[in-house]
Design a protein around this motif. Structure first.
Motif, short mmCIF file in Angstrom:
data_model
loop_
_atom_site.label_atom_id
_atom_site.label_comp_id
_atom_site.label_asym_id
_atom_site.label_seq_id
_atom_site.Cartn_x
_atom_site.Cartn_y
_atom_site.Cartn_z
N ARG A 81 0.84 -1.21 0.00
CA ARG A 81 0.00 0.00 0.00
C ARG A 81 0.87 1.25 0.00
NH1 ARG A 81 -4.99 -2.02 3.69
NH2 ARG A 81 -4.65 -4.21 3.27
N ARG A 82 0.59 2.12 -0.93
CA ARG A 82 1.23 3.43 -0.98
C ARG A 82 0.16 4.46 -0.68
NH1 ARG A 82 5.56 3.41 -5.91
NH2 ARG A 82 6.74 1.62 -5.15
N SER A 84 -1.07 8.33 0.19
CA SER A 84 -0.76 9.74 0.01
C SER A 84 -1.94 10.56 0.54
CB SER A 84 -0.55 10.04 -1.48
OG SER A 84 -0.38 11.42 -1.69
N GLU A 97 -5.17 9.26 -1.38
CA GLU A 97 -5.14 8.21 -2.39
C GLU A 97 -4.32 7.05 -1.84
OE1 GLU A 97 -3.65 9.81 -6.04
OE2 GLU A 97 -5.39 11.12 -6.29
N ARG A 99 -2.66 3.48 -3.38
CA ARG A 99 -2.38 2.58 -4.49
C ARG A 99 -1.86 1.30 -3.88
NH1 ARG A 99 2.20 3.87 -8.80
NH2 ARG A 99 3.38 2.44 -7.51
N ASP A 101 -1.27 -3.17 -4.49
CA ASP A 101 -1.32 -4.38 -5.30
C ASP A 101 -2.23 -5.41 -4.65
OD1 ASP A 101 0.55 -3.26 -7.03
OD2 ASP A 101 2.24 -4.13 -5.96
N ARG A 119 -3.54 -4.17 -9.52
CA ARG A 119 -3.40 -3.00 -8.66
C ARG A 119 -4.75 -2.31 -8.49
NH1 ARG A 119 1.66 -0.09 -10.02
NH2 ARG A 119 2.41 -1.62 -8.53
N TYR A 120 -4.97 -1.84 -7.28
CA TYR A 120 -6.12 -0.99 -6.97
C TYR A 120 -5.65 0.45 -6.86
CZ TYR A 120 -9.40 -4.68 -5.51
OH TYR A 120 -10.24 -5.73 -5.45
N ARG A 121 -6.52 1.36 -7.26
CA ARG A 121 -6.37 2.79 -6.98
C ARG A 121 -7.61 3.23 -6.21
NH1 ARG A 121 -6.40 5.90 -11.56
NH2 ARG A 121 -6.96 4.18 -12.89
N GLU A 139 -7.05 -2.47 -11.67
CA GLU A 139 -6.22 -2.64 -12.86
C GLU A 139 -5.69 -4.08 -12.84
OE1 GLU A 139 -3.26 0.34 -12.21
OE2 GLU A 139 -4.65 1.98 -12.60
#
Length: 154
Positions: A81-82, A84, A97, A99, A101, A119-121, A139
């Motif tokens: 998890r990234r 922001s 947000e 992002r 996997d 990947r999820y956004r 995605e």
């Protein structure tokens, strides 16, 4: 940054993580009320990259409820998890947000394995009830199907 701002940012990151984890649990458990509750009033989900639909969360939840009946065994793993969080001159804002996997192993009622990854956004907004999803976009990068049974290792 002050310690108070740092603590607020950490608390936001934990709350955002809870939303993403709640999303995975709701889909895996087939809890479509919980799924809908994770979204803002105008929240949307987009599953077109994996052969699904895009639309308002309530409509997508109904579609998922029908589609997921084919897969009585399912487990979302959302990793890497990234996060922001909006930065307002050193203070956390009201949008974020994430992002992340995913790997999604499932099994059909007839015993066929189905696994996908990608990947999820996630786009989120802070509301009076806490962080909620404005949008989820999947995605899909790969998928694999096959007959159930013991995995072969090497």
């Amino acid at each position: 940054m002050t310690q108070r701002v740092d603590l607020a940012t950490v608390m936001d990151r934990l709350a955002l993580d809870d939303v993403v984890t709640g999303y995975a649990a709701a889909v895996d458990d087939g809890d479509w009320d919980a799924y809908r509750a994770l979204f803002t009033a105008g929240g949307r989900a987009d599953y077109r990259a994996s052969g699904g639909i895009e639309g308002p969360a309530a409509e997508v939840a109904q579609w998922l409820a029908g589609t997921m009946r084919r897969f009585p065994v399912r487990q979302h793993l959302i990793v890497n998890r990234r996060v922001s969080v909006e930065d307002l001159d050193g203070s956390p804002g009201d949008s974020a947000e994430v992002r992340a996997d995913y790997v999604n192993p499932m099994r059909t009622g007839s015993g066929e394995d189905f696994e996908s990854g990608g990947r999820y956004r996630f786009a989120l907004t802070r509301t009076a009830e806490g962080w909620r999803l404005r949008s989820v976009v999947i995605e899909e990068k790969w998928r694999r199907t096959g007959t159930g049974g013991a995995a072969e290792g090497g």
